[in-house]
Design an enzyme around this catalytic site. Sequence first.
Site, PDB file in Angstrom:
ATOM      1  N   CYS A 149       0.829  -1.209   0.000  1.00 44.88           N
ATOM      2  CA  CYS A 149       0.000   0.000   0.000  1.00 44.88           C
ATOM      3  C   CYS A 149       0.865   1.261   0.000  1.00 44.88           C
ATOM      4  O   CYS A 149       1.541   1.563   0.982  1.00 44.88           O
ATOM      5  CB  CYS A 149      -0.921  -0.036   1.213  1.00 44.88           C
TER       6      CYS A 149
ATOM      7  N   CYS B 227      -0.244   3.821   2.648  1.00 40.42           N
ATOM      8  CA  CYS B 227       0.212   3.414   3.983  1.00 40.42           C
ATOM      9  C   CYS B 227       1.642   3.888   4.227  1.00 40.42           C
ATOM     10  O   CYS B 227       1.971   4.367   5.317  1.00 40.42           O
ATOM     11  CB  CYS B 227       0.154   1.892   4.124  1.00 40.42           C
TER      12      CYS B 227
END
Length: 115
Positions: free
Chosen positions: A34, A37
């Site tokens: 991600c 993230c």
Amino acid sequence: MKNNIILNIEERNFDRLTFDNKIPVLVLFYAKRCVVCKMLYPILEEIAEYYFRKLKIYSVDVDRYETLAQRFRLKGIPTVLMFKNGEVVEKIVGFNSKKNLDNIVKYHLRNDFNV
């Protein structure tokens, strides 16, 4: 101080570290794949450093601990859950600015500490 300021936790110690903690806890649910993230992580490190001893921040890899993601009905990553007194008091999905995250933390800490 930034080394290991956000600890990765596992399913086996999740409840003990989040629900049984004397201070509020933020948990970042993330995946290594991600990109968002990865953008959020340094912001949370700064917040963890600033609120050292007033707030704990942990992270959970949802690819490794999918049952935790299901348990909290996460719809996307990153998701940040804030636990206070054994309850989820805030759910933040997606990227948020440092200012917004700081305001959320301050809101939840203000009754417990002089922030």
